[in-house]
Design an enzyme around this catalytic site. Structure first.
Site, PDB file in Angstrom:
ATOM      1  CD  GLU A 136      -4.723   6.650   2.054  1.00  9.52           C
ATOM      2  OE1 GLU A 136      -4.536   5.420   2.073  1.00  9.52           O
ATOM      3  OE2 GLU A 136      -3.826   7.460   2.300  1.00  9.52           O
TER       4      GLU A 136
ATOM      5  CG  HIS B  71      -1.718   1.239   1.410  1.00  8.12           C
ATOM      6  ND1 HIS B  71      -3.015   1.365   0.983  1.00  8.12           N
ATOM      7  CD2 HIS B  71      -1.389   2.429   1.957  1.00  8.12           C
ATOM      8  CE1 HIS B  71      -3.450   2.581   1.270  1.00  8.12           C
ATOM      9  NE2 HIS B  71      -2.480   3.248   1.872  1.00  8.12           N
ATOM     10  CD  GLU B  72       2.219   3.767   3.618  1.00  3.93           C
ATOM     11  OE1 GLU B  72       2.693   4.799   3.129  1.00  3.93           O
ATOM     12  OE2 GLU B  72       1.114   3.735   4.173  1.00  3.93           O
TER      13      GLU B  72
ATOM     14  CG  HIS C  70       0.260   6.233  -0.821  1.00  7.39           C
ATOM     15  ND1 HIS C  70      -0.883   6.838  -1.291  1.00  7.39           N
ATOM     16  CD2 HIS C  70      -0.073   5.687   0.377  1.00  7.39           C
ATOM     17  CE1 HIS C  70      -1.868   6.657  -0.400  1.00  7.39           C
ATOM     18  NE2 HIS C  70      -1.401   5.953   0.606  1.00  7.39           N
TER      19      HIS C  70
HETATM   20 ZN    ZN Z   1      -2.226   5.264   2.264  1.00  9.55          ZN
END
Ligand code: ZN
Length: 265
Positions: free
Chosen positions: A194, A130-131, A134
């Protein structure tokens, strides 16, 4: 070297300290000082060893994801958005901070506090995926570009009032984040970003061979650890909702089929 050598050449302060603080090395029979209980030292060593293991795990997961992303884009004939990245992974020893972040350019940090929520390798891979998503989607660049005009004014006001730094300190667990704050790197992302990071993160974890079914479980655990207490930092920078878990669950099957693991070399 023989027994005699050890006995003669390597004496210790046993006699002056009394017999109870001494022990004997098997085979060589050399007497040695033993003031610290072995169990205590072993426990300390085990703790350090666990941390080294976690660090290694972090690096392993990172390397796999790194490789899968580049490989996937190359195979798909798409320009690799991570080609200019200088990947780095650090585990920050702070049990109180349940957070993780990835700076633009591939600098990833995971706090030991979030390991209670990620629980296992698949869980950690989900948070890292997830990170990393980004960073791959260049969300910080997008956000910084959008906010560039208003940021300067807000920044000065906030720094003068002391508000900004304390907010960032709470959400990131960092002490000196002035520069990062000025650059807008560690501010929360938008809901759209997100959601995109959730989706891409699942893809990257799947390509890297991790079980992405763990992902919704992490968000459940995150939600649970939120109950009746201060929300974990990861939640304040990463708004969670039942809707998010629902989305993730809906995506999982398609992603497992369409983004199978890439063989690691
Ligand atoms: Zn995030």
């Amino acid at each position: 070297m023989d027994r005699r050598f050890f006995l003669q050449a390597l004496g210790c302060g046993c006699l002056s300290l009394g017999i109870s603080s001494c022990t004997t090395v098997p085979i060589t029979d050399r007497r040695q000082l033993k003031l610290i209980p072995e169990s205590k030292l072993n426990a300390q060593a085990a703790k350090i060893y666990e941390k080294v293991k976690e660090k290694e795990k972090l690096r392993d997961i990172g390397k796999r994801i790194e490789y899968s992303i580049s490989e996937y884009f190359e195979r798909s004939n798409i320009k690799d958005p991570t080609s200019g990245f200088d990947w780095e992974y650090i585990l920050i020893d702070n049990k109180k901070v349940k957070n993780a972040w990835c700076m633009p350019g591939g600098k990833i940090a995971v706090y030991t506090g979030i390991l209670d929520i990620t629980k296992n390798t698949n869980g950690l891979a989900a948070v890292m995926g997830h990170e990393i998503a980004h960073a791959v989607a260049k969300h910080s660049v997008e956000r910084a570009s959008r906010n560039v005009a208003t940021n300067v004014v807000l920044q000065v006001t906030d720094i003068l009032s002391g508000g900004k730094l304390s907010t960032v300190n709470r959400t990131t667990g960092m002490n000196t984040v002035g520069l990062l704050t000025q650059m807008g790197i560690l501010n929360p992302f938008s809901r759209k970003q997100e959601s995109e990071a959730d989706y891409l993160g699942l893809i990257f974890s799947s390509l890297s061979g991790y079980d992405i079914r763990e992902t919704s479980k992490i968000w459940e655990r995150m939600k649970k650890s939120n109950k009746g207490k201060e929300p974990p930092e990861f939640m304040s920078t990463h708004p969670s909702s039942d809707n998010r878990i629902k989305n993730i669950n809906e995506w999982i099957n398609d992603i497992v089929i369409n983004y199978p693991p890439i063989e690691q070399t």
